[in-house]
Design a protein around this motif. Sequence first.
Motif, short mmCIF file in Angstrom:
data_model
loop_
_atom_site.label_atom_id
_atom_site.label_comp_id
_atom_site.label_asym_id
_atom_site.label_seq_id
_atom_site.Cartn_x
_atom_site.Cartn_y
_atom_site.Cartn_z
N LEU A 43 0.83 -1.20 0.00
CA LEU A 43 0.00 0.00 0.00
C LEU A 43 0.87 1.25 0.00
O LEU A 43 0.58 2.22 -0.71
CB LEU A 43 -0.91 -0.02 1.24
CG LEU A 43 -1.93 1.12 1.31
CD1 LEU A 43 -3.00 0.96 0.24
CD2 LEU A 43 -2.57 1.16 2.68
N LEU A 44 1.94 1.21 0.79
CA LEU A 44 2.85 2.36 0.87
C LEU A 44 3.48 2.66 -0.49
O LEU A 44 3.55 3.81 -0.92
CB LEU A 44 3.94 2.07 1.91
CG LEU A 44 4.84 3.26 2.27
CD1 LEU A 44 4.05 4.32 3.01
CD2 LEU A 44 6.02 2.81 3.11
N ILE A 45 3.90 1.60 -1.21
CA ILE A 45 4.49 1.78 -2.54
C ILE A 45 3.48 2.42 -3.49
O ILE A 45 3.79 3.36 -4.23
CB ILE A 45 5.00 0.42 -3.09
CG1 ILE A 45 6.23 -0.02 -2.27
CG2 ILE A 45 5.38 0.54 -4.56
CD1 ILE A 45 6.59 -1.48 -2.45
N TRP A 46 2.24 1.97 -3.41
CA TRP A 46 1.19 2.53 -4.25
C TRP A 46 0.96 4.02 -3.94
O TRP A 46 0.81 4.84 -4.83
CB TRP A 46 -0.12 1.75 -4.08
CG TRP A 46 -0.19 0.60 -5.05
CD1 TRP A 46 -0.11 -0.72 -4.72
CD2 TRP A 46 -0.31 0.67 -6.46
NE1 TRP A 46 -0.19 -1.48 -5.86
CE2 TRP A 46 -0.30 -0.66 -6.95
CE3 TRP A 46 -0.41 1.72 -7.39
CZ2 TRP A 46 -0.40 -0.95 -8.30
CZ3 TRP A 46 -0.52 1.42 -8.73
CH2 TRP A 46 -0.51 0.10 -9.18
N LEU A 47 0.97 4.32 -2.65
CA LEU A 47 0.77 5.71 -2.24
C LEU A 47 1.88 6.62 -2.78
O LEU A 47 1.61 7.71 -3.28
CB LEU A 47 0.72 5.81 -0.71
CG LEU A 47 -0.62 5.44 -0.06
CD1 LEU A 47 -0.50 5.46 1.46
CD2 LEU A 47 -1.73 6.38 -0.50
N ILE A 48 3.13 6.11 -2.71
CA ILE A 48 4.26 6.88 -3.23
C ILE A 48 4.11 7.08 -4.74
O ILE A 48 4.30 8.17 -5.26
CB ILE A 48 5.60 6.19 -2.87
CG1 ILE A 48 5.84 6.31 -1.35
CG2 ILE A 48 6.76 6.82 -3.63
CD1 ILE A 48 6.94 5.40 -0.82
N LEU A 49 3.75 6.00 -5.43
CA LEU A 49 3.57 6.08 -6.89
C LEU A 49 2.49 7.08 -7.26
O LEU A 49 2.67 7.90 -8.17
CB LEU A 49 3.21 4.69 -7.45
CG LEU A 49 4.37 3.73 -7.68
CD1 LEU A 49 3.85 2.38 -8.14
CD2 LEU A 49 5.36 4.28 -8.70
N ILE A 50 1.39 7.05 -6.53
CA ILE A 50 0.28 7.97 -6.80
C ILE A 50 0.74 9.41 -6.54
O ILE A 50 0.49 10.32 -7.33
CB ILE A 50 -0.96 7.60 -5.96
CG1 ILE A 50 -1.59 6.30 -6.52
CG2 ILE A 50 -1.99 8.74 -5.98
CD1 ILE A 50 -2.59 5.65 -5.57
#
Length: 82
Positions: free
Chosen positions: A3-10
């Motif tokens: 989830l954290l990786i997705w948040l950074i990507l977004i």
Amino acid sequence: MRLLIWLILIYVGFKIVQGFLRQRVEGEQSLPPRGEETHRDPVCGVYVTEADAVVGRVEDKRLYFCSMACLEKYREQLENKS
Ligand SMILES: [Zn+2]
């Protein structure tokens, strides 16, 4: 963790889009008005387009004013000088 990786990507994607949009807006604003020549009013310093300007012929020169009031003021100044 995922989830954290997705948040950074977004977040990064959002920043890139924001920067792109800002560049586009600035690019559009810095473009000169198309097909419209501007002239500086010698009395008040305002820039006027040829279509909006009051054209005055003073001593064989074409001068562009924002209004008749400025044209008359300019003529008065000339008379006072001479
Ligand atoms: Zn003016």
